[in-house]
Motif scaffolding. Structure first.
Motif, PDB file in Angstrom:
ATOM      1  N   LEU A 110      -2.730  16.325  -0.283  1.00  0.00           N
ATOM      2  CA  LEU A 110      -1.768  15.274   0.024  1.00  0.00           C
ATOM      3  C   LEU A 110      -2.116  14.610   1.351  1.00  0.00           C
ATOM      4  O   LEU A 110      -2.329  15.289   2.349  1.00  0.00           O
ATOM      5  CB  LEU A 110      -0.361  15.883   0.094  1.00  0.00           C
ATOM      6  CG  LEU A 110       0.815  14.928   0.166  1.00  0.00           C
ATOM      7  CD1 LEU A 110       0.948  14.111  -1.111  1.00  0.00           C
ATOM      8  CD2 LEU A 110       2.109  15.699   0.406  1.00  0.00           C
ATOM      9  N   CYS A 111      -2.206  13.300   1.339  1.00  0.00           N
ATOM     10  CA  CYS A 111      -2.441  12.529   2.569  1.00  0.00           C
ATOM     11  C   CYS A 111      -1.193  11.703   2.842  1.00  0.00           C
ATOM     12  O   CYS A 111      -0.954  10.693   2.171  1.00  0.00           O
ATOM     13  CB  CYS A 111      -3.637  11.613   2.411  1.00  0.00           C
ATOM     14  SG  CYS A 111      -5.141  12.505   2.069  1.00  0.00           S
ATOM     15  N   LYS A 112      -0.396  12.158   3.794  1.00  0.00           N
ATOM     16  CA  LYS A 112       0.878  11.484   4.071  1.00  0.00           C
ATOM     17  C   LYS A 112       0.718  10.426   5.142  1.00  0.00           C
ATOM     18  O   LYS A 112      -0.027  10.613   6.096  1.00  0.00           O
ATOM     19  CB  LYS A 112       1.933  12.495   4.519  1.00  0.00           C
ATOM     20  CG  LYS A 112       2.303  13.489   3.442  1.00  0.00           C
ATOM     21  CD  LYS A 112       3.559  14.266   3.736  1.00  0.00           C
ATOM     22  CE  LYS A 112       3.502  15.024   5.012  1.00  0.00           C
ATOM     23  NZ  LYS A 112       4.682  15.853   5.243  1.00  0.00           N
ATOM     24  N   TRP A 113       1.466   9.342   4.969  1.00  0.00           N
ATOM     25  CA  TRP A 113       1.535   8.249   5.939  1.00  0.00           C
ATOM     26  C   TRP A 113       0.131   7.736   6.301  1.00  0.00           C
ATOM     27  O   TRP A 113      -0.209   7.580   7.458  1.00  0.00           O
ATOM     28  CB  TRP A 113       2.287   8.671   7.199  1.00  0.00           C
ATOM     29  CG  TRP A 113       3.587   9.331   6.910  1.00  0.00           C
ATOM     30  CD1 TRP A 113       3.914  10.628   7.141  1.00  0.00           C
ATOM     31  CD2 TRP A 113       4.739   8.736   6.310  1.00  0.00           C
ATOM     32  NE1 TRP A 113       5.191  10.879   6.725  1.00  0.00           N
ATOM     33  CE2 TRP A 113       5.732   9.727   6.206  1.00  0.00           C
ATOM     34  CE3 TRP A 113       5.036   7.457   5.839  1.00  0.00           C
ATOM     35  CZ2 TRP A 113       6.983   9.499   5.659  1.00  0.00           C
ATOM     36  CZ3 TRP A 113       6.285   7.226   5.293  1.00  0.00           C
ATOM     37  CH2 TRP A 113       7.246   8.238   5.214  1.00  0.00           C
ATOM     38  N   THR A 114      -0.678   7.487   5.269  1.00  0.00           N
ATOM     39  CA  THR A 114      -2.067   7.092   5.502  1.00  0.00           C
ATOM     40  C   THR A 114      -2.244   5.605   5.753  1.00  0.00           C
ATOM     41  O   THR A 114      -3.238   5.193   6.312  1.00  0.00           O
ATOM     42  CB  THR A 114      -2.948   7.469   4.303  1.00  0.00           C
ATOM     43  OG1 THR A 114      -2.370   6.902   3.125  1.00  0.00           O
ATOM     44  CG2 THR A 114      -3.060   8.959   4.165  1.00  0.00           C
ATOM     45  N   SER A 115      -1.298   4.763   5.314  1.00  0.00           N
ATOM     46  CA  SER A 115      -1.504   3.323   5.495  1.00  0.00           C
ATOM     47  C   SER A 115      -0.199   2.601   5.727  1.00  0.00           C
ATOM     48  O   SER A 115       0.847   3.020   5.261  1.00  0.00           O
ATOM     49  CB  SER A 115      -2.181   2.740   4.257  1.00  0.00           C
ATOM     50  OG  SER A 115      -1.327   2.870   3.139  1.00  0.00           O
ATOM     51  N   THR A 116      -0.281   1.510   6.467  1.00  0.00           N
ATOM     52  CA  THR A 116       0.864   0.627   6.645  1.00  0.00           C
ATOM     53  C   THR A 116       0.415  -0.788   6.330  1.00  0.00           C
ATOM     54  O   THR A 116      -0.742  -1.142   6.528  1.00  0.00           O
ATOM     55  CB  THR A 116       1.390   0.668   8.097  1.00  0.00           C
ATOM     56  OG1 THR A 116       0.298   0.396   8.958  1.00  0.00           O
ATOM     57  CG2 THR A 116       1.999   2.007   8.445  1.00  0.00           C
TER      58      THR A 116
ATOM     59  N   SER B 179       0.847  -1.206   0.000  1.00  0.00           N
ATOM     60  CA  SER B 179       0.000   0.000   0.000  1.00  0.00           C
ATOM     61  C   SER B 179       0.874   1.245   0.000  1.00  0.00           C
ATOM     62  O   SER B 179       1.923   1.276   0.634  1.00  0.00           O
ATOM     63  CB  SER B 179      -0.893   0.020   1.240  1.00  0.00           C
ATOM     64  OG  SER B 179      -1.696  -1.121   1.276  1.00  0.00           O
ATOM     65  N   ALA B 180       0.397   2.272  -0.704  1.00  0.00           N
ATOM     66  CA  ALA B 180       1.123   3.546  -0.736  1.00  0.00           C
ATOM     67  C   ALA B 180       0.971   4.244   0.612  1.00  0.00           C
ATOM     68  O   ALA B 180      -0.135   4.332   1.155  1.00  0.00           O
ATOM     69  CB  ALA B 180       0.587   4.428  -1.845  1.00  0.00           C
ATOM     70  N   ALA B 181       2.074   4.715   1.151  1.00  0.00           N
ATOM     71  CA  ALA B 181       2.034   5.424   2.435  1.00  0.00           C
ATOM     72  C   ALA B 181       1.549   6.861   2.259  1.00  0.00           C
ATOM     73  O   ALA B 181       1.014   7.464   3.177  1.00  0.00           O
ATOM     74  CB  ALA B 181       3.410   5.421   3.078  1.00  0.00           C
ATOM     75  N   THR B 182       1.741   7.409   1.067  1.00  0.00           N
ATOM     76  CA  THR B 182       1.336   8.777   0.782  1.00  0.00           C
ATOM     77  C   THR B 182       0.474   8.783  -0.477  1.00  0.00           C
ATOM     78  O   THR B 182       0.836   8.179  -1.477  1.00  0.00           O
ATOM     79  CB  THR B 182       2.571   9.680   0.596  1.00  0.00           C
ATOM     80  OG1 THR B 182       3.341   9.641   1.798  1.00  0.00           O
ATOM     81  CG2 THR B 182       2.189  11.105   0.304  1.00  0.00           C
ATOM     82  N   LYS B 183      -0.650   9.461  -0.403  1.00  0.00           N
ATOM     83  CA  LYS B 183      -1.584   9.501  -1.538  1.00  0.00           C
ATOM     84  C   LYS B 183      -1.969  10.934  -1.857  1.00  0.00           C
ATOM     85  O   LYS B 183      -1.962  11.795  -0.985  1.00  0.00           O
ATOM     86  CB  LYS B 183      -2.846   8.702  -1.202  1.00  0.00           C
ATOM     87  CG  LYS B 183      -2.581   7.239  -0.928  1.00  0.00           C
ATOM     88  CD  LYS B 183      -3.823   6.549  -0.422  1.00  0.00           C
ATOM     89  CE  LYS B 183      -3.491   5.116  -0.026  1.00  0.00           C
ATOM     90  NZ  LYS B 183      -4.604   4.440   0.614  1.00  0.00           N
ATOM     91  N   VAL B 184      -2.331  11.158  -3.116  1.00  0.00           N
ATOM     92  CA  VAL B 184      -2.854  12.454  -3.533  1.00  0.00           C
ATOM     93  C   VAL B 184      -4.339  12.276  -3.823  1.00  0.00           C
ATOM     94  O   VAL B 184      -4.719  11.409  -4.604  1.00  0.00           O
ATOM     95  CB  VAL B 184      -2.119  12.991  -4.786  1.00  0.00           C
ATOM     96  CG1 VAL B 184      -2.746  14.291  -5.260  1.00  0.00           C
ATOM     97  CG2 VAL B 184      -0.646  13.204  -4.495  1.00  0.00           C
TER      98      VAL B 184
END
Length: 198
Positions: free
Chosen positions: A97-103, A73-78
């Protein structure tokens, strides 16, 4: 006489509106050029810090072979949204920008450590301070997790490089929003010009 005065006032208000649109367009262009320079500076700084980290840690510890090529999963999304200022114009795109949204590994030792530390802090802070603390702590852990592929002891230059590239990403999103406003302002100016020539 009254009609002439009203006509003159209408003409003046139209000219002022056109001037406002032109000024907004020029301000947006100026902001865009400043952001381009900021982006260039952030990227240059990031590459220099990365090169410095590679020099101090060794080429075997900082190279592309260490990067994981598995799907994750991308940790940072637009995120893309559309602003609707008024129904007569085209909707303008807005990027955030949504940073560090998922692990990927929610049961990792870092996640458990976050919960344990959070329980200790929760009692001493207000709700807003608590949210800020958890957010800051979460981002720091995620940054450390990303750098852990380079070993346990990483160069401070590598951390600085990570922050420079993060800043560059934030600037790119700002650039996209400013470009969107430039196109919207340009479109409005062209429509006004078309109306005056008809």
């Amino acid at each position: 006489m009254k009609e002439e005065r009203e006509g003159a006032n209408t003409q003046i208000s139209k000219m002022e509106a056109e001037d406002d649109k032109t000024l907004f367009f020029l301000d947006s262009m100026d902001n865009y050029l400043i952001l381009i320079e900021t982006l260039s500076s952030s990227l240059r700084q990031g590459w220099l810090e990365l090169a410095s980290a590679r020099h101090s840690m060794g080429a075997s510890r900082v190279n592309t072979a260490l990067l994981s090529l598995k799907n994750h999963s991308a940790a940072t999304k637009v995120e893309l949204d559309y602003d609707d200022y008024d129904s007569s114009t085209i909707k303008s795109p807005h990027f955030s920008l949504c940073k560090w949204t998922s692990t990927d590994d929610k049961n990792s030792s870092l996640e458990k450590q976050n919960i344990e530390e959070g329980e200790q802090v929760k009692e001493n802070l207000s709700s807003w301070e608590c949210v800020k603390y958890f957010l800051c702590m979460y981002i720091q852990k995620e940054r450390a997790k990303v750098l852990s592929m380079f070993g346990t002891l990483v160069s401070p230059k590598l951390r600085a490089s990570q922050l420079s590239f993060e800043t560059a990403l934030e600037t790119l999103v700002e650039l996209s929003n400013v470009r969107s406003s430039i196109l919207k302002a340009h479109d409005a100016i062209l429509k006004d010009k078309k109306k005056t020539t008809e």
